[in-house]
Design an enzyme around this catalytic site. Structure first.
Site, PDB file in Angstrom:
ATOM      1  N   ASP A   1       0.869  -1.170   0.084  1.00 13.38           N
ATOM      2  CA  ASP A   1      -0.064  -0.166   0.109  1.00 13.38           C
ATOM      3  C   ASP A   1       1.119   1.264  -0.079  1.00 13.38           C
ATOM      4  O   ASP A   1       2.176   1.040   0.279  1.00 13.38           O
ATOM      5  CB  ASP A   1      -0.768  -0.251   1.400  1.00 13.38           C
ATOM      6  CG  ASP A   1      -2.130   0.620   0.971  1.00 13.38           C
ATOM      7  OD1 ASP A   1      -3.033   0.538   1.529  1.00 13.38           O
ATOM      8  OD2 ASP A   1      -2.041   1.731   0.231  1.00 13.38           O
TER       9      ASP A   1
ATOM     10  N   GLU B   1     -10.894   6.737   4.083  1.00 11.28           N
ATOM     11  CA  GLU B   1     -10.064   6.041   4.782  1.00 11.28           C
ATOM     12  C   GLU B   1     -10.033   6.726   6.344  1.00 11.28           C
ATOM     13  O   GLU B   1     -11.223   7.132   6.763  1.00 11.28           O
ATOM     14  CB  GLU B   1      -8.513   6.376   4.381  1.00 11.28           C
ATOM     15  CG  GLU B   1      -8.496   5.703   3.038  1.00 11.28           C
ATOM     16  CD  GLU B   1      -6.888   5.552   2.458  1.00 11.28           C
ATOM     17  OE1 GLU B   1      -6.562   5.946   1.137  1.00 11.28           O
ATOM     18  OE2 GLU B   1      -6.028   5.169   3.159  1.00 11.28           O
TER      19      GLU B   1
HETATM   20  C1  GLC Z   1      -4.604   4.217  -0.298  1.00 12.09           C
HETATM   21  C2  GLC Z   1      -5.554   2.846   0.050  1.00 12.09           C
HETATM   22  C3  GLC Z   1      -5.574   2.007  -0.880  1.00 12.09           C
HETATM   23  C4  GLC Z   1      -5.152   2.585  -2.399  1.00 12.09           C
HETATM   24  C5  GLC Z   1      -3.848   3.048  -2.446  1.00 12.09           C
HETATM   25  C6  GLC Z   1      -3.578   3.865  -3.580  1.00 12.09           C
HETATM   26  O1  GLC Z   1      -3.819   4.658   0.869  1.00 12.09           O
HETATM   27  O2  GLC Z   1      -5.066   2.378   1.271  1.00 12.09           O
HETATM   28  O3  GLC Z   1      -6.678   1.120  -0.742  1.00 12.09           O
HETATM   29  O4  GLC Z   1      -5.322   1.618  -3.497  1.00 12.09           O
HETATM   30  O5  GLC Z   1      -3.636   4.008  -1.211  1.00 12.09           O
HETATM   31  O6  GLC Z   1      -4.238   4.841  -3.958  1.00 12.09           O
END
Ligand code: GLC
Length: 634
Positions: free
Chosen positions: A330, A520
């Protein structure tokens, strides 16, 4: 003397392992491959092509394939892609070209691709994007209801259709890889990512994994077609099962926290959807979670971040469950691990991560990992395993034969046909929780009063991950608001956002309550002013309208709101979730053009203090249970 020195230098240069030398003319193995190199032959099995290509690659070229940068870090100087032998780029939430149009997207992705195609081995890049409820970074794309609404439909075929449309619109605009769908099992609705989950029951999440088939197709050959993309199951595992207050990252109270569970619970609730995602749906990539797990059974209280958890990433997921795709970290997730950067990189690679979303530090990541391999801290076999997994996906996507965007379907983006499917999804997701005296469905002949800001705000009804990362209120995307949908059925309705207009002489009121967009941990209850309770404005609208006439309340939110005290004064209550661009789908059920069929994908709490509350709990006593939903048909 100088002669000896030169001879020695020549000997040293020749002895330098190919790993550190780049494309020098001195070593024929580093020359550009001939056109008939096996890896360039699409008639050969993918495994043979991977084997041939891997054998030609330097250490830098291999590490380049394991590196993913954010587009903005390359936009100013795309030639870095060539210098770094970069394997992948992403658009983070809201990272878009200007103008934000399908053609500009495709041109942008192809521009980056041209850089990759000018490298020695001409390995194409993978471009990833969060198409989590449609191709939601792109203005004009069909924006579907968020996953929690799709869970309420209990319609796996519809989810497959949704993701096939999303794949078509995404790939036609360039990206070949989506960081979707979230196979998270939300256990505490105070979580800011509740709406990204299909629900609290792993069996329901597993049923909705038909979405992976929609994204990828149902056989490997489908991946190369212009209406399919590589999918990502995320966030492995237990991202939705953290304990409130356990997050150590900033002010988050749930997101990125710690699962304090025993192995049986983790296996049955959090891990289960990944078994089906891998073994039944053959998902091509998986994203480990920021969260940690702490096995209370050993009771030592040592939570381990998923990105460092070799037992789960390698022993369980890759070896036991049989995951053959690749693991993508991530966003900067490895930088949350203990130790300095070299330790973080080494730990994550050795735990089993294959590609690294290091959005603004690609050069540093590459140099660090190369150094770890050269120091013997990371085995070449681990590098080769990671690169083989990544190359396999690129061959299966057909990128070596067709690296540039196939724009065949670009005209279908946001088409009436696609929007009709999204409208159907909105209607099927509506959950009728109360309907006293058969107040619903409404009749167009009735004199209707509409109140509430969420009645006429397409940004609010779409929620987070819409054009921008956090989403935003206002007229952000094309589509129809709920009010516009109501007006199609009943043009004479009165709309007063704050119910300040006189309320006399109406047959029924429609009060639209709910949330404004977030994404988030920003949406965690306990973070800032976030709460499951109704806002004062919503409360006032209910009191005014429901005090003056029969009333229907529509809840436009990503999770249950606390309505226990208000319910007695409300005649009908509908959970509308976050419907996306096709708000008219809400009106379709309101006016009886589509029956209410939705079922709750999460338990509805009597109070915020009841969270987490889930089906199967001891003394389970929600306001409405998991699976509850009335019909208005008799
Ligand atoms: C974010 C998320 C993830 C996402 C990634 C790229 O922090 O946790 O779900 O795919 O970054 O945007």
């Amino acid at each position: 003397m100088i002669g000896t020195l030169l001879a020695t230098a020549a000997l040293v240069a020749a002895a330098v392992p190919a790993a550190t030398a780049r494309t020098s003319g001195s070593d024929p193995a580093l020359a550009a491959p001939s056109a008939n190199a096996p890896y360039l032959n699409p008639r050969l099995p993918v495994a043979a092509r991977v084997h041939d290509l891997l054998g030609r690659m330097t250490l830098q070229e291999k590490v380049g394939q394991m590196t993913q940068a954010e587009r903005s870090s390359m936009a100013t100087d795309p030639t870095q892609i060539t210098d770094l032998d970069l394997g992948s780029l992403l658009s983070g939430g809201g990272s878009t070209p200007t103008p934000n149009t399908p053609v500009a997207w495709a041109d942008m992705v192809d521009g980056f691709q041209a850089q990759a195609m000018s490298t020695r081995l001409r390995i194409p890049i993978l471009y990833g994007i969060d198409s989590v409820h449609g191709d939601n970074n792109l203005v004009g794309a069909t924006i579907f209801p968020q996953n929690i609404a799709m869970g309420a439909t209990r319609d796996p075929k519809l989810v497959e259709q949704e993701e096939h449309i999303t794949a078509t619109e995404t790939r036609a605009s360039g990206p070949q890889w989506v960081f979707a769908a979230c196979d998270c099992v939300v256990r505490d609705d105070r979580w800011g990512r509740t709406y990204e989950s299909y629900g609290e029951d792993p069996k329901l999440v597993e049923e909705m994994e038909t979405g992976i088939d929609g994204f990828q197709g149902t056989s490997v050959k489908d991946l190369a077609s212009p209406d399919h993309v590589l999918a990502t199951s995320k966030h492995f595992a237990g991202d939705g099962d953290t304990s409130y207050g356990s997050s150590t990252n900033g002010t988050y109270t749930l997101d990125q926290g710690i699962d304090i569970v025993d192995w049986k619970h983790f296996k049955d609730i959090d891990l289960a959807p990944y078994v089906t995602a891998v073994q039944q749906h053959h998902v091509g990539s998986i994203m480990p979670s920021y969260s940690s797990v702490d096995w209370t059974e050993d009771g030592v209280g040592n939570p381990v971040k998923m990105s460092a958890n070799k037992q789960l990433l390698t022993n369980v997921l890759k070896e036991k469950i049989g995951f053959k795709g690749f693991l993508i970290s991530d966003w900067q997730a490895i930088e949350q691990l203990p130790g300095d950067y070299a330790t973080q990189v080494r730990t994550a690679v050795n735990a089993g991560l294959d590609m690294f979303m290091e959005p603004n530090s690609a050069p540093k990541f590459e140099q660090t990992l190369i150094g770890e391999v050269q120091d013997g801290q990371v085995a070449t076999s681990r590098i080769d395993d990671a690169v083989s997994r990544i190359l396999t996906a690129k061959f299966e996507l057909g990128l070596f034969e067709h690296p540039y965007t196939n724009r065949t379907n670009i005209g279908t983006i946001g088409s009436p046909a696609h929007r009709a499917v999204a409208r159907q999804a909105v209607a099927e997701s509506q959950v009728l929780l109360k309907n006293a005296d058969h107040t619903l469905p409404l009749k167009p002949s009735q004199r209707v009063y509409v109140a509430g800001a969420n009645a006429d705000d397409i940004g609010n009804q779409a929620g987070g991950w819409t054009v921008s990362w956090q989403g935003s209120s206002g007229d952000t995307i094309p589509g129809t608001t709920i009010l516009q949908g109501i007006r199609q059925d009943d043009p004479d309705v009165t709309y007063s956002a704050d119910a300040s207009q006189p309320t006399g002489g109406y047959d029924v009121g429609v009060v639209v309550v709910g949330e404004t967009p977030y994404a988030e941990g920003v949406g965690d209850v306990g973070n800032g002013s976030n709460t499951l309770n109704l806002s004062a404005a919503d409360q006032a609208n209910i009191d005014t309208v429901c005090g003056a006439m029969k009333c229907v309340v529509l809840d436009v939110a990503g999770r249950p709101q606390i309505i226990t005290g208000d319910l007695p004064k409300i005649d009908s209550y509908v959970m509308s979730w976050l419907p996306g661009s096709e708000g008219e789908g809400v009106a379709d059920t309101l006016f009886g053009k589509h029956a209410y069929t939705g079922k709750l994908p999460v338990s509805w709490p009597r109070s915020e203090a009841q969270e987490p509350i889930n089906i199967g709990d001891k003394d389970y006593d929600p306001l409405f249970p998991f699976g509850y939903g009335l019909t208005d048909r008799h």
